[in-house]
Enzyme design. Structure first.
Site, PDB file in Angstrom:
ATOM      1  N   ASP A 131       0.874  -1.178  -0.063  1.00  0.00           N
ATOM      2  CA  ASP A 131       0.079   0.006  -0.031  1.00  0.00           C
ATOM      3  C   ASP A 131       0.786   1.314   0.153  1.00  0.00           C
ATOM      4  OD1 ASP A 131      -2.283  -1.484   0.074  1.00  0.00           O
ATOM      5  OD2 ASP A 131      -2.315  -1.777   2.203  1.00  0.00           O
ATOM      6  N   GLU A 208       0.009  -5.893 -10.060  1.00  0.00           N
ATOM      7  CA  GLU A 208       0.971  -5.590 -11.257  1.00  0.00           C
ATOM      8  C   GLU A 208       0.309  -5.628 -12.561  1.00  0.00           C
ATOM      9  OE1 GLU A 208       4.160  -8.549 -11.115  1.00  0.00           O
ATOM     10  OE2 GLU A 208       4.798  -7.975 -13.317  1.00  0.00           O
TER      11      GLU A 208
HETATM   12  C1  SAM Z   1      -1.788  -3.024  -2.834  1.00  0.00           C
HETATM   13  S1  SAM Z   1      -2.086  -4.576  -2.408  1.00  0.00           S
HETATM   14  C2  SAM Z   1      -1.105  -5.755  -3.244  1.00  0.00           C
HETATM   15  C3  SAM Z   1      -1.448  -7.231  -3.041  1.00  0.00           C
HETATM   16  C4  SAM Z   1      -0.301  -8.144  -3.942  1.00  0.00           C
HETATM   17  N1  SAM Z   1       0.806  -8.094  -3.169  1.00  0.00           N
HETATM   18  C5  SAM Z   1      -0.496  -7.658  -5.201  1.00  0.00           C
HETATM   19  O1  SAM Z   1       0.579  -7.599  -5.805  1.00  0.00           O
HETATM   20  O2  SAM Z   1      -1.472  -7.945  -5.952  1.00  0.00           O
HETATM   21  C6  SAM Z   1      -1.358  -4.573  -0.755  1.00  0.00           C
HETATM   22  C7  SAM Z   1      -1.562  -5.702   0.309  1.00  0.00           C
HETATM   23  O3  SAM Z   1      -1.073  -5.541   1.507  1.00  0.00           O
HETATM   24  C8  SAM Z   1      -1.734  -5.830   2.675  1.00  0.00           C
HETATM   25  N2  SAM Z   1      -1.149  -5.429   3.678  1.00  0.00           N
HETATM   26  C9  SAM Z   1      -1.115  -4.011   4.119  1.00  0.00           C
HETATM   27  N3  SAM Z   1      -0.385  -4.040   5.548  1.00  0.00           N
HETATM   28  C10 SAM Z   1      -0.099  -5.486   5.692  1.00  0.00           C
HETATM   29  C11 SAM Z   1       0.736  -5.847   6.738  1.00  0.00           C
HETATM   30  N4  SAM Z   1       0.998  -5.278   7.560  1.00  0.00           N
HETATM   31  N5  SAM Z   1       0.916  -7.031   6.862  1.00  0.00           N
HETATM   32  C12 SAM Z   1       0.295  -7.998   5.878  1.00  0.00           C
HETATM   33  N6  SAM Z   1      -0.301  -7.569   4.684  1.00  0.00           N
HETATM   34  C13 SAM Z   1      -0.414  -5.995   4.652  1.00  0.00           C
HETATM   35  C14 SAM Z   1      -3.016  -5.207   2.194  1.00  0.00           C
HETATM   36  O4  SAM Z   1      -4.321  -5.688   2.939  1.00  0.00           O
HETATM   37  C15 SAM Z   1      -3.257  -5.407   0.678  1.00  0.00           C
HETATM   38  O5  SAM Z   1      -3.617  -6.714   0.322  1.00  0.00           O
END
Ligand code: SAM
Length: 226
Positions: A131, A208
């Site tokens: 994020d 991506e």
């Molecule tokens: C923008 S999405 C990208 C998801 C995936 N990595 C992709 O590239 O399709 C960011 C993800 O990070 C997760 N996230 C945010 N903070 C996190 C944390 N502290 N631990 C694990 N996951 C987290 C969110 O719930 C979200 O699904």
């Protein structure tokens, strides 16, 4: 190093659309079998019953990269962390459909799991399209910050990889700044091709794909833990 007694706040969504019946069944039936135990120290034996190299993905989204890596290295153990329920359901679907026996899931904050792993226990850590928290006043919420990076560095084996992917120009610049001033990680890129082209062993994620459809550039950073 992160102080484990610090109360951390997990930002972002935990659930989106309501689960369909089949998805609820996956959560009720498969998740308990593959869930990271809620308490206690963690290692390969606790998670997989025997020693094996471990890899961890932070925020696996819908789980396609996690599943791709797990299918490519069945002798490794994979820990996926994602607080978003609908994402966890996606990963459970991959685990079922591809018959993966080497994946464990934590529905919550990746930092909580990292803290419980022994130091120098991970072969790889993945952080793909984190994020971005684009507002400057939210920059402390970004996963690429010294607190989380200290933890990642402590848990990676020396000589092993931290992979970071992003399509967000602000996050890209921010990450390069934060990573470049660290002494415990070395950027492996030798030419622009190395960070502008997705490596063959880096399965595409949902974000991506979406980013590319929108015409965004995607950056692929690989760092070695020194
Ligand atoms: C923008 S999405 C990208 C998801 C995936 N990595 C992709 O590239 O399709 C960011 C993800 O990070 C997760 N996230 C945010 N903070 C996190 C944390 N502290 N631990 C694990 N996951 C987290 C969110 O719930 C979200 O699904």
């Amino acid at each position: 190093m992160n102080d484990p007694t610090t109360i951390r706040r997990l930002y972002g969504r935990r659930q989106g659309h309501k689960l369909r019946q089949g998805q609820s069944a996956l959560v009720e039936e498969l998740l308990p079998a593959v869930e990271v135990p809620a308490t206690g120290p963690l290692d390969a034996r606790t998670l997989f019953g025997r020693d094996r190299p471990l890899e961890l993905e932070i925020g696996f989204g819908a789980g396609e990269h996690l599943a791709g890596q797990a299918a490519a290295r069945p002798d490794h153990g994979f820990i996926g962390c994602e607080p978003f329920l609908n994402g966890v359901v996606g990963a459970l679907g991959h685990i079922r459909d591809r018959g993966l026996e080497n994946v464990r899931l934590h529905m919550g904050d990746a930092l909580d799991v990292l803290e419980r792993l022994p130091d120098a226990s991970l072969d790889r850590v993945y952080l793909l399209h984190p994020d971005p928290w684009p507002k400057a006043r939210h920059a402390k919420r970004r996963m690429v910050n010294d607190g989380p990076l200290d933890l990642i560095a402590a848990k990676l084996k020396p000589g092993h990889e931290f992979r970071l992917g992003t399509d967000d120009p602000t996050y890209c610049r921010w990450s390069m700044m934060v990573m470049n001033r660290r002494r415990d990680f070395e950027w492996t890129a030798r030419t622009p091709h190395d960070f502008l082209t997705r490596p063959d062993d880096w399965p595409e994620t949902r974000y991506e794909r979406k980013a590319r459809r929108q015409g965004h550039e995607v950056w692929y950073f690989t760092y070695t833990k020194l």
